[in-house]
Design a protein around this motif. Structure first.
Motif, PDB file in Angstrom:
ATOM      1  N   SER A   1       6.611   6.030   2.673  1.00 13.34           N
ATOM      2  CA  SER A   1       6.545   4.486   2.712  1.00 13.34           C
ATOM      3  C   SER A   1       6.058   3.903   1.394  1.00 13.34           C
TER       4      SER A   1
ATOM      5  N   THR B   1       2.001  -1.193   2.212  1.00 16.68           N
ATOM      6  CA  THR B   1       1.825  -0.010   3.419  1.00 16.68           C
ATOM      7  C   THR B   1       0.369   0.055   3.960  1.00 16.68           C
TER       8      THR B   1
ATOM      9  N   ARG C   1       4.836  -1.932   5.909  1.00 17.64           N
ATOM     10  CA  ARG C   1       4.981  -0.899   7.203  1.00 17.64           C
ATOM     11  C   ARG C   1       3.499  -0.247   7.400  1.00 17.64           C
TER      12      ARG C   1
END
Length: 317
Positions: free
Chosen positions: A118, A125, A285
Motif C-alpha cells: 500500500s 496509507t 488506504r
C-alpha cells in the motif's frame, strides 16, 4: 492415531532443527501434532485433521529452506500468517524493503506485506493496530529506501507531543532536548536503518527532519516522505491540518493504535474520525493490524489479545 514420515536432505534437516533445536521447538509449540526429527527423518504423529495443518507448515518451511531462505523461530510466524491469508509465504518473505550492513528489513506477516504494498502504490496509507506490529519500523524503512533511491528529497517524521500539550515551552533545554522524549522511537528506527554519521549529516542539512506535529502547521510538504506516528493522540483538527500539508510528489504514512489514546476523555481521536471520513477515498488506504501481526516476544501477542477482550479498551467516542 495417524503417522507421517518425511525424509529430508541432511542440510535441510539441520536448518529445520535450527541452532540448538530452536526452530524445531518453535514448530512443536505451534502444532498439536507430535514432531520428531531424528537424523534426516521427520515424523509427525497425531489426529489426521491436525496433522494436515502441521504438514502444511512443515512443507512450507522445507520449501523456504530449499529455496535458500535462512529460517529461525520467527519465520514460523510469517509462514502461519501467510497460510491464514491464503498467500505464498515466499512472496511475503522475499519482499526486501531495506538492507543495510547485512541487516534485512522485509514483511514478516501477510498484513505487513499488504501494508508495504500500500505504501508503494498509494499516496496516503494508514497503519492502524497494536504495538509490536511493525507499523512505524516498516514505514521508516520504506522512507529510507525512497530517499536513497532518489524518489523523494527528504524525510519528515512527526508525532503529537500530547503529554506536553504540544506547547513544549515549559520543558528545559533547546528544541532538540524538548522533543527528544517524544520522538526518540523515530530516532531509534532511523539509526537502525542508516549509519549514525549519515543520519547526523541528514539532520544537519535538513534532509531528515523530526519534529512535533505542531511544527507542521502552515507548511506545504513537497518531494517528501512524511510519517505521522502515534496518530491516535491527534485531535480531528490536528489530523486535518496534517493531511492538508501534503504537497507534490510526496507520500504520507500515518500510524497509530486506537486502543492507546492519551487524549483527555472528552476529546475524540483524529485517527478514529479520519477512518470514517476518508474510508473509500481514492489513493488513500487503511491497513488494520491484529494481534497475530505482533512480531515481538510471543507474550506480547497474548497481552494484546487479553486487552482486546476488555469492553471498550480505548477512549469513549
Amino acid at each position: 492415531m495417524a503417522r507421517r514420515t518425511l525424509n529430508l536432505e541432511n542440510e535441510v534437516a539441520a536448518e529445520l532443527a535450527g541452532s540448538g533445536d530452536s526452530v524445531l521447538r518453535a514448530l512443536r509449540e505451534r502444532t498439536t501434532s507430535r514432531v520428531h526429527l531424528r537424523g534426516n527423518q521427520l515424523t509427525l504423529e497425531g489426529e489426521e485433521s491436525e496433522m494436515d495443518e502441521a504438514a502444511r507448515l512443515v512443507d512450507e518451511m522445507v520449501g523456504l529452506i530449499q529455496d535458500g531462505h535462512e529460517v529461525d523461530p520467527s519465520t514460523l510466524d510469517s509462514v502461519e500468517s501467510a497460510i491464514r491469508a491464503d498467500q505464498d509465504p515466499s512472496e511475503v518473505l522475499e519482499d526486501l524493503v531495506w538492507e543495510h550492513r547485512g541487516k534485512k528489513v522485509m514483511p514478516r506477516t501477510a498484513t505487513q506485506k499488504e501494508y508495504v504494498d500500500s505504501i508503494r502504490s498509494e499516496t496516503i496509507t494508514f497503519g492502524i493496530g497494536p504495538a509490536g506490529t511493525g507499523k512505524t519500523f516498516l514505514a521508516v524503512a520504506m522512507a529510507a529506501s525512497a530517499l536513497v533511491k532518489g524518489e523523494v528529497q527528504r524525510i519528515i517524521l512527526t508525532r503529537p507531543a500530547v503529554e506536553a500539550g504540544e506547547s513544549l515551552g515549559f520543558l528545559p533545554g533547546d528544541l532538540q532536548a524538548k522533543v527528544d522524549p517524544y520522538l526518540r522511537p523515530l530516532f531509534d528506527a532511523l539509526y537502525d536503518m542508516l549509519d549514525p554519521d549519515r543520519v547526523n549529516a541528514f539532520f544537519a542539512s535538513g534532509v531528515i527532519e523530526v519534529a512535533p506535529l505542531a511544527f507542521m502547521r502552515g507548511r506545504t510538504l513537497n518531494d517528501a516522505f512524511i510519517i505521522l506516528d502515534e496518530a491516535q493522540n491527534t485531535t480531528p483538527e490536528q489530523m486535518k491540518m496534517f493531511l492538508t500539508r501534503l504537497g507534490y510528489n510526496s507520500k504520507m504514512v500515518v500510524t497509530g493504535d486506537v486502543t492507546q489514546i492519551d487524549l483527555p476523555s472528552e476529546r475524540r481521536s483524529g485517527l478514529v474520525t479520519v477512518s470514517e471520513v476518508l474510508e473509500g477515498v481514492e489513493d488513500v488506504r487503511f491497513i488494520r493490524f491484529g494481534g497475530e501481526d505482533v512480531v515481538r516476544h510471543h507474550l506480547v501477542q497474548r497481552i494484546v489479545a487479553a486487552y482486546a477482550e476488555l469492553p471498550n479498551p480505548g477512549k469513549p467516542e
